[in-house]
Design an enzyme around this catalytic site. Structure first.
Site, PDB file in Angstrom:
ATOM      1  N   CYS A  21      -4.979   4.672  -8.870  1.00 25.69           N
ATOM      2  CA  CYS A  21      -5.870   5.948  -8.291  1.00 25.69           C
ATOM      3  C   CYS A  21      -7.065   6.350  -9.423  1.00 25.69           C
ATOM      4  CB  CYS A  21      -5.011   7.197  -8.530  1.00 25.69           C
ATOM      5  SG  CYS A  21      -3.708   6.949  -6.879  1.00 25.69           S
ATOM      6  N   SER A  22      -6.993   5.841 -10.606  1.00 26.69           N
ATOM      7  CA  SER A  22      -8.611   6.139 -11.309  1.00 26.69           C
ATOM      8  C   SER A  22      -9.591   5.212 -11.060  1.00 26.69           C
ATOM      9  CB  SER A  22      -8.251   6.019 -12.705  1.00 26.69           C
ATOM     10  OG  SER A  22      -7.036   7.322 -13.051  1.00 26.69           O
TER      11      SER A  22
END
Length: 372
Positions: free
Chosen positions: A156-157
């Site tokens: 997700c980063s």
């Protein structure tokens, strides 16, 4: 050293929408089928019955009201419960490259650029549709871009890590103009048959164009970037190319889809994210009171509210920490970029905002921006 500026963003949104009510109806039908097929084992206490989901449960747990998906029919089929995407020939653009191209062209159009103006493409996403060749190189070809391209996965980063990588290469002069693109077909790795997570994800693609400041007539100056990781198994997907080499081969194991220990993630990630942002701001000589807006990872409304309050020292005012997850759900790395793309047009020169994404790894990335 050059300065890096975001001059354009683009968002590709699939045409199919699944509301919470539609999702609950399909999941509960699946649960009923499962319970009927396993009635004896359930009665004997050998396995647990599947409980029903509800619209109220989903909204309270996440703040999500709907999600966009590449395929609706397969997801809502109680006998299937995952997308049905056609097999493409090797001579056709892959589905990730196709949706990425849409987002890239929108970002380029916003900046008044063309594909051939780009000399770096980073495809930063949670799940790649193949091991190689890199999806980024396919996107590069479809754009007619030069230079080089590569894939990046920090779950997700990925978007913020990709922005830091691109900005660093622009600063040092190794590239002039970069596209960081996040094609997230999260419906493919979500376990739609698990009540605790079946509502979490949606599909989308985002793109961010970054240029040298001397080439940028407008945009957001990237004042500072920061990334951090700390290993944890609490968000995990064990699928991969070595799967067939192991004893159970391609068995339908639960850990081959998205898994998370939600309570542990909240307890461990939220303090990490708040401390990361506050430390980044301090080192960048930006006070929390200087922030005009926070564009946060769109996983869960409670998480965003927690981070916003910790960073600002108070409950965020309407518009200071915009959420888009009620419409898009969690789109992994793309969420914070959707929020930035949709809620940045009102910025005036000199105003400062911060993009932050966080997730599996654990990982957290933040980008301090100033409107120029």
């Amino acid at each position: 050293m050059h300065q890096a500026v975001i001059t354009g963003t683009g968002v590709y949104t699939p045409e199919h929408v699944i509301t919470n009510a539609e999702l609950v109806e399909a999941f509960n039908a699946y649960a009923d089928l499962f319970n009927a097929e396993n009635a004896e084992a359930i009665a004997a206490g050998e396995i647990e019955a599947k409980p029903h989901s509800s619209v109220e449960f989903i909204l309270k747990a996440s703040g999500i009201e709907q999600r966009y998906v590449m395929d609706k029919e397969g997801v809502l089929d109680p006998t299937r419960m995952y997308p049905r995407l056609r097999q493409r020939s090797d001579d056709e653009p892959g589905i990730m490259a196709e949706i990425a191209l849409d987002a890239c062209n929108k970002a380029l159009a916003q900046a008044g650029r063309k594909g051939e103006d780009v000399d770096l493409v980073i495809c930063a996403a949670s799940n790649m549709e193949r091991a190689y060749p890199a999806v980024a190189i396919e996107i590069q070809k479809l754009l007619g871009a030069g230079g080089f391209a590569f894939d990046m996965n920090v779950a997700c980063s990925s978007a913020t890590f990709g922005i830091q990588a691109a900005a660093d290469m622009i600063r040092t002069g190794s590239v002039r103009r970069a596209l960081v693109v996040n094609p997230e077909i999260t419906s493919g790795h979500l376990e739609w048959r698990d009540r605790d997570c079946h509502f979490i994800f949606g599909d989308v693609a985002t793109a961010t164009l970054i240029e040298r400041r001397e080439d940028a007539p407008h945009g957001f100056l990237i004042r500072s970037t920061r990334c951090a990781t700390e290993f944890s198994n609490n968000i995990r997907n064990n699928n991969g190319f070595l799967r067939r080499t192991r004893p159970d081969g391609v068995a339908d194991r639960r850990d081959m889809q998205f898994m998370q220990e939600g309570r542990k993630v909240f307890k461990e990630v939220m303090p990490m994210v708040a401390q990361h942002i506050l430390g980044h701001l301090a080192d960048a000589e930006v006070k929390p009171t200087d922030l005009h807006r926070l564009w946060l990872h769109q996983a869960n409304k409670t998480m965003n509210d927690f981070v916003g309050k910790k960073v600002l020292g108070r409950d965020p005012e309407p518009g200071e920490q915009p959420n888009i997850l009620q419409d898009y759900a969690n789109t992994s790395s793309a969420g914070s970029i959707i929020a930035f793309s949709k809620y940045s047009d009102d910025f005036k020169p000199g105003e400062i905002g911060l993009i932050c994404s966080f997730g599996a790894g654990y990982s957290v990335g933040s980008v301090v921006l100033e409107k120029i």
